[in-house]
Design a protein around this motif. Sequence first.
Motif, short mmCIF file in Angstrom:
data_model
loop_
_atom_site.label_atom_id
_atom_site.label_comp_id
_atom_site.label_asym_id
_atom_site.label_seq_id
_atom_site.Cartn_x
_atom_site.Cartn_y
_atom_site.Cartn_z
N PRO A 58 54.80 4.21 35.39
CA PRO A 58 55.26 4.26 33.99
C PRO A 58 56.31 3.18 33.69
O PRO A 58 56.30 2.59 32.61
CB PRO A 58 55.86 5.67 33.85
N TRP A 59 57.18 2.94 34.64
CA TRP A 59 58.22 1.91 34.49
C TRP A 59 57.58 0.53 34.33
O TRP A 59 57.94 -0.23 33.43
CB TRP A 59 59.13 1.98 35.72
N LEU A 60 56.61 0.22 35.18
CA LEU A 60 55.93 -1.07 35.10
C LEU A 60 55.17 -1.21 33.78
O LEU A 60 55.18 -2.28 33.16
CB LEU A 60 54.98 -1.25 36.29
N ARG A 61 54.52 -0.14 33.34
CA ARG A 61 53.79 -0.18 32.06
C ARG A 61 54.76 -0.42 30.90
O ARG A 61 54.43 -1.14 29.95
CB ARG A 61 52.97 1.08 31.86
N ASP A 62 55.95 0.17 30.97
CA ASP A 62 56.96 -0.06 29.92
C ASP A 62 57.39 -1.53 29.90
O ASP A 62 57.54 -2.13 28.82
CB ASP A 62 58.18 0.83 30.11
N LEU A 63 57.59 -2.11 31.07
CA LEU A 63 57.96 -3.53 31.15
C LEU A 63 56.84 -4.41 30.59
O LEU A 63 57.10 -5.36 29.84
CB LEU A 63 58.25 -3.92 32.59
N ALA A 64 55.61 -4.11 30.97
CA ALA A 64 54.45 -4.89 30.48
C ALA A 64 54.35 -4.79 28.97
O ALA A 64 54.10 -5.79 28.29
CB ALA A 64 53.17 -4.40 31.15
N ALA A 65 54.53 -3.59 28.43
CA ALA A 65 54.46 -3.40 26.97
C ALA A 65 55.58 -4.17 26.28
O ALA A 65 55.35 -4.78 25.22
CB ALA A 65 54.55 -1.92 26.63
N TRP A 66 56.76 -4.20 26.87
CA TRP A 66 57.88 -4.95 26.29
C TRP A 66 57.55 -6.44 26.21
O TRP A 66 57.75 -7.07 25.18
CB TRP A 66 59.15 -4.70 27.14
N MET A 67 57.01 -7.00 27.30
CA MET A 67 56.63 -8.42 27.29
C MET A 67 55.54 -8.67 26.25
O MET A 67 55.59 -9.66 25.50
CB MET A 67 56.16 -8.87 28.67
N GLU A 69 54.83 -6.99 23.52
CA GLU A 69 55.37 -6.89 22.16
C GLU A 69 56.02 -8.21 21.75
O GLU A 69 55.82 -8.68 20.62
CB GLU A 69 56.40 -5.76 22.07
N HIS A 70 56.77 -8.79 22.65
CA HIS A 70 57.41 -10.08 22.35
C HIS A 70 56.36 -11.19 22.27
O HIS A 70 56.45 -12.06 21.39
CB HIS A 70 58.50 -10.39 23.37
N ALA A 71 55.38 -11.16 23.15
CA ALA A 71 54.32 -12.18 23.10
C ALA A 71 53.58 -12.12 21.78
O ALA A 71 53.27 -13.17 21.19
CB ALA A 71 53.34 -11.97 24.26
N ALA A 72 53.30 -10.92 21.29
CA ALA A 72 52.59 -10.77 20.02
C ALA A 72 53.38 -11.36 18.86
O ALA A 72 52.80 -11.77 17.85
CB ALA A 72 52.30 -9.29 19.76
N ARG A 73 54.70 -11.42 19.01
CA ARG A 73 55.56 -12.03 17.98
C ARG A 73 55.83 -13.51 18.25
O ARG A 73 56.62 -14.15 17.55
CB ARG A 73 56.89 -11.27 17.90
N ALA A 94 49.02 -7.66 32.76
CA ALA A 94 47.82 -7.20 32.06
C ALA A 94 47.96 -7.18 30.54
O ALA A 94 47.07 -7.67 29.83
CB ALA A 94 47.42 -5.81 32.54
N ASP A 95 49.04 -6.64 30.01
CA ASP A 95 49.18 -6.53 28.55
C ASP A 95 49.31 -7.89 27.88
O ASP A 95 48.75 -8.12 26.80
CB ASP A 95 50.38 -5.66 28.18
N VAL A 96 50.02 -8.80 28.52
CA VAL A 96 50.15 -10.16 27.97
C VAL A 96 48.80 -10.87 28.04
O VAL A 96 48.37 -11.51 27.07
CB VAL A 96 51.26 -10.95 28.71
#
Length: 171
Positions: A58-67, A69-73, A94-96
Amino acid sequence: MTTHVVVMGVSGSGKTTVAEGVADRTGWIFAEADAFHPQANIDKMASGTPLTDEDRWPWLRDLAAWMAEHAARGEDTVITCSALKRAYRDVLRADVAALGAGHRVVFAHLDGSAEVLAERLAGRRGHFMPASLLQSQIATLEPLGPDEDGVRLDLTAEPQALVRLVLDAVG
């Protein structure tokens, strides 16, 4: 195009110093991965118990989502994260990557001897991670693979030299 630098390594490797240096030089958004840990993880580590994969996902997924979110902006980031296993790094990128071409996650692995790391941890104050967990982190660490976007750096180099080397790796 966005770039996201993950300064990785075991506890005491200098991740925060180098990541803050990269953020200062570039103006990129900085995050300390420890701030994303739930209290249960912090309590577990503080008691001297290593985290399990189930604790970390869950911690890693939160970090990935944070990156992401910033990448999308269109914002570049730099974070600290132990990123000890390739599977953890896969989650982080993965998310980026899902945002498509032009977004990049680069790993800067600060690596060094167990003796240097133990010496650094012995002198560190005010951190929840006890030196007793160093060997479990070293045992878990999987170095960057040749197909991973990243660079391995000698953690004994001067911090500003390490920052330059990270920026060189980013290009």
